[in-house]
Design a protein around this motif. Sequence first.
Motif, PDB file in Angstrom:
ATOM      1  N   SER A  12      41.551  47.636  29.808  1.00 15.70           N
ATOM      2  CA  SER A  12      40.372  47.811  28.960  1.00 15.70           C
ATOM      3  C   SER A  12      39.705  46.466  28.684  1.00 15.70           C
ATOM      4  N   ILE A  13      38.412  46.518  28.337  1.00 16.10           N
ATOM      5  CA  ILE A  13      37.666  45.338  27.921  1.00 16.10           C
ATOM      6  C   ILE A  13      37.059  45.637  26.552  1.00 16.10           C
ATOM      7  N   GLY A  14      37.457  44.887  25.533  1.00 12.01           N
ATOM      8  CA  GLY A  14      36.890  45.059  24.203  1.00 12.01           C
ATOM      9  C   GLY A  14      35.561  44.342  24.074  1.00 12.01           C
ATOM     10  N   LYS A  64      33.965  48.912  42.821  1.00 15.56           N
ATOM     11  CA  LYS A  64      33.113  48.175  41.887  1.00 15.56           C
ATOM     12  C   LYS A  64      33.445  46.684  41.918  1.00 15.56           C
ATOM     13  N   TYR A  65      32.418  45.882  41.774  1.00 14.56           N
ATOM     14  CA  TYR A  65      32.561  44.425  41.659  1.00 14.56           C
ATOM     15  C   TYR A  65      33.341  43.808  42.816  1.00 14.56           C
ATOM     16  N   ARG A  66      32.926  44.183  44.038  1.00 12.56           N
ATOM     17  CA  ARG A  66      33.409  43.462  45.201  1.00 12.56           C
ATOM     18  C   ARG A  66      32.789  42.064  45.182  1.00 12.56           C
ATOM     19  N   GLY A  67      33.432  41.112  45.845  1.00 17.09           N
ATOM     20  CA  GLY A  67      32.871  39.769  45.917  1.00 17.09           C
ATOM     21  C   GLY A  67      33.522  38.806  44.944  1.00 17.09           C
ATOM     22  N   ARG A  68      32.742  37.811  44.518  1.00 18.92           N
ATOM     23  CA  ARG A  68      33.263  36.691  43.740  1.00 18.92           C
ATOM     24  C   ARG A  68      33.301  36.972  42.229  1.00 18.92           C
ATOM     25  N   VAL A  69      34.147  36.233  41.544  1.00 23.16           N
ATOM     26  CA  VAL A  69      34.344  36.245  40.083  1.00 23.16           C
ATOM     27  C   VAL A  69      34.103  37.623  39.452  1.00 23.16           C
ATOM     28  N   PRO A  70      34.848  38.635  39.882  1.00 20.54           N
ATOM     29  CA  PRO A  70      34.586  39.996  39.420  1.00 20.54           C
ATOM     30  C   PRO A  70      34.793  40.209  37.923  1.00 20.54           C
ATOM     31  N   ILE A  71      35.730  39.493  37.319  1.00 22.58           N
ATOM     32  CA  ILE A  71      35.980  39.676  35.886  1.00 22.58           C
ATOM     33  C   ILE A  71      34.790  39.177  35.074  1.00 22.58           C
ATOM     34  N   ASN A  72      34.281  38.014  35.434  1.00 22.19           N
ATOM     35  CA  ASN A  72      33.125  37.467  34.719  1.00 22.19           C
ATOM     36  C   ASN A  72      31.918  38.388  34.837  1.00 22.19           C
ATOM     37  N   TRP A  73      31.684  38.897  36.054  1.00 18.52           N
ATOM     38  CA  TRP A  73      30.543  39.793  36.260  1.00 18.52           C
ATOM     39  C   TRP A  73      30.707  41.093  35.466  1.00 18.52           C
ATOM     40  N   ALA A  74      31.923  41.614  35.413  1.00 16.35           N
ATOM     41  CA  ALA A  74      32.148  42.861  34.672  1.00 16.35           C
ATOM     42  C   ALA A  74      31.813  42.688  33.190  1.00 16.35           C
ATOM     43  N   ILE A  75      32.187  41.549  32.617  1.00 21.56           N
ATOM     44  CA  ILE A  75      31.895  41.295  31.202  1.00 21.56           C
ATOM     45  C   ILE A  75      30.401  41.083  31.003  1.00 21.56           C
ATOM     46  N   ILE A  76      29.764  40.338  31.897  1.00 22.70           N
ATOM     47  CA  ILE A  76      28.315  40.118  31.800  1.00 22.70           C
ATOM     48  C   ILE A  76      27.569  41.446  31.778  1.00 22.70           C
ATOM     49  N   HIS A  77      28.072  42.417  32.528  1.00 21.14           N
ATOM     50  CA  HIS A  77      27.405  43.723  32.592  1.00 21.14           C
ATOM     51  C   HIS A  77      27.913  44.707  31.542  1.00 21.14           C
ATOM     52  N   GLU A 110      30.887  46.001  30.868  1.00 21.45           N
ATOM     53  CA  GLU A 110      31.873  47.030  31.222  1.00 21.45           C
ATOM     54  C   GLU A 110      32.948  47.140  30.137  1.00 21.45           C
ATOM     55  N   THR A 111      33.480  48.338  29.972  1.00 19.80           N
ATOM     56  CA  THR A 111      34.548  48.559  28.993  1.00 19.80           C
ATOM     57  C   THR A 111      35.919  48.657  29.647  1.00 19.80           C
ATOM     58  N   GLU A 112      35.947  48.617  30.985  1.00 17.79           N
ATOM     59  CA  GLU A 112      37.225  48.560  31.687  1.00 17.79           C
ATOM     60  C   GLU A 112      37.047  47.878  33.038  1.00 17.79           C
ATOM     61  N   THR A 113      38.129  47.319  33.515  1.00 12.92           N
ATOM     62  CA  THR A 113      38.195  46.782  34.866  1.00 12.92           C
ATOM     63  C   THR A 113      39.647  46.929  35.304  1.00 12.92           C
ATOM     64  N   GLY A 114      40.107  46.081  36.211  1.00 14.52           N
ATOM     65  CA  GLY A 114      41.490  46.215  36.632  1.00 14.52           C
ATOM     66  C   GLY A 114      41.792  45.388  37.856  1.00 14.52           C
ATOM     67  N   ALA A 115      42.817  45.785  38.574  1.00 16.94           N
ATOM     68  CA  ALA A 115      43.251  45.081  39.777  1.00 16.94           C
ATOM     69  C   ALA A 115      43.442  46.089  40.896  1.00 16.94           C
ATOM     70  N   THR A 116      43.140  45.662  42.112  1.00 18.09           N
ATOM     71  CA  THR A 116      43.255  46.530  43.287  1.00 18.09           C
ATOM     72  C   THR A 116      43.948  45.777  44.416  1.00 18.09           C
ATOM     73  N   LEU A 117      44.962  46.406  45.008  1.00 16.95           N
ATOM     74  CA  LEU A 117      45.559  45.911  46.245  1.00 16.95           C
ATOM     75  C   LEU A 117      44.950  46.708  47.380  1.00 16.95           C
ATOM     76  N   HIS A 118      44.367  46.011  48.356  1.00 15.45           N
ATOM     77  CA  HIS A 118      43.653  46.716  49.416  1.00 15.45           C
ATOM     78  C   HIS A 118      43.848  46.015  50.760  1.00 15.45           C
ATOM     79  N   VAL A 119      43.567  46.741  51.805  1.00 14.76           N
ATOM     80  CA  VAL A 119      43.629  46.185  53.157  1.00 14.76           C
ATOM     81  C   VAL A 119      42.534  45.150  53.331  1.00 14.76           C
ATOM     82  N   MET A 120      42.888  44.007  53.926  1.00 16.95           N
ATOM     83  CA  MET A 120      41.878  42.987  54.210  1.00 16.95           C
ATOM     84  C   MET A 120      41.152  43.304  55.507  1.00 16.95           C
ATOM     85  N   THR A 121      39.831  43.153  55.465  1.00 17.37           N
ATOM     86  CA  THR A 121      38.985  43.270  56.644  1.00 17.37           C
ATOM     87  C   THR A 121      38.119  42.011  56.701  1.00 17.37           C
TER      88      THR A 121
END
Length: 304
Positions: free
Chosen positions: A152-154, A111-124, A126-137
């Motif tokens: 959580s997002i209140g 979810k929310y790949r790309g730019r400014v993911p926290i801002n987009w999650a709140i705009i939509h 969402e009641t939760e988000t988080g952080a992901t460590l992943h392989v770069m491609t």
Amino acid sequence: MVKAVVFAYHNIGVNALKILLKHQVEVSLVLTHENNPKEYIWFNSVKELAEEKGLPVITPENPNSPEVIKQIKQAKPDFIFSFYYRHMLGEKILQLAKKGAYNLHGSLLPKYRGRVPINWAIIHGETETGATLHVMTEKPDQGAIVAQQKVSIGIDDTAKEVFDRVNDAAMTALDNILPSLLKGEAPHHKQHLKKGSYFGGRKPEDGLIDWGQNSVAIHNLVRALAPPYPGAFTYVNGQKLNLLRTSLSHTNDAIAKTVGADGKALYILALELDGQPLDAEEFKKRFPQGVRPDSNPIQTDKSS
């Protein structure tokens, strides 16, 4: 000792670099950004931390240039890490990491790949988000997931409040997985991209409020863009009115009241007119009859 080249910026970049050093990773090169003089800098400096720790640090405009790639190669990285670095890294860089290249992203991928993911999650809403460590491609935020941590997002949380929570979650995820990652023992889980989403960057002008939306959507935009971000705004009698904080519930602290397209109330708790803060008394003086931005009424809050 394991060597790493680190691309980093912002608070997450600073804190993640500290985690690497805590785990005795030899950081052979740090790449970061020079601060943009046109941008409000409210976060800590990776460059200052690297210099304080005696780490070699550069701030190239183009990290994928042949000269920079040569410097990275000379640093002989086992790992390459990207922590809120703002440029995409090309395949020529990623291939230089003998044991892998990894990125910290501020969402629960896919979810929310790309730019400014926290801002987009709140705009939509969402009641939760988080952080992901992943392989770069080469394509952003599509590589296998190594670690995730939820937050959580209140309903009234601003982007800065959620960002701070995601920062803590990112450090927890990185700190916990790093020992096994450095040993080559960390599990990798393929992303299911069809279950996710991708969003692009945002510009300050994207904060213009659409009064055709319901009150919840407007509230979400306001808190997603609240300070230190550029802010949600409207125009009143040719003047720019910034809504800095709102609430869906009546409160005695409200400066003014408005309604969304659904007719439900939205209470304004903090605002600026042409960059100057307005309290309830000043608002009433300037707009004794209320005002109509884009045909939507904003009134002094005399009752619920």
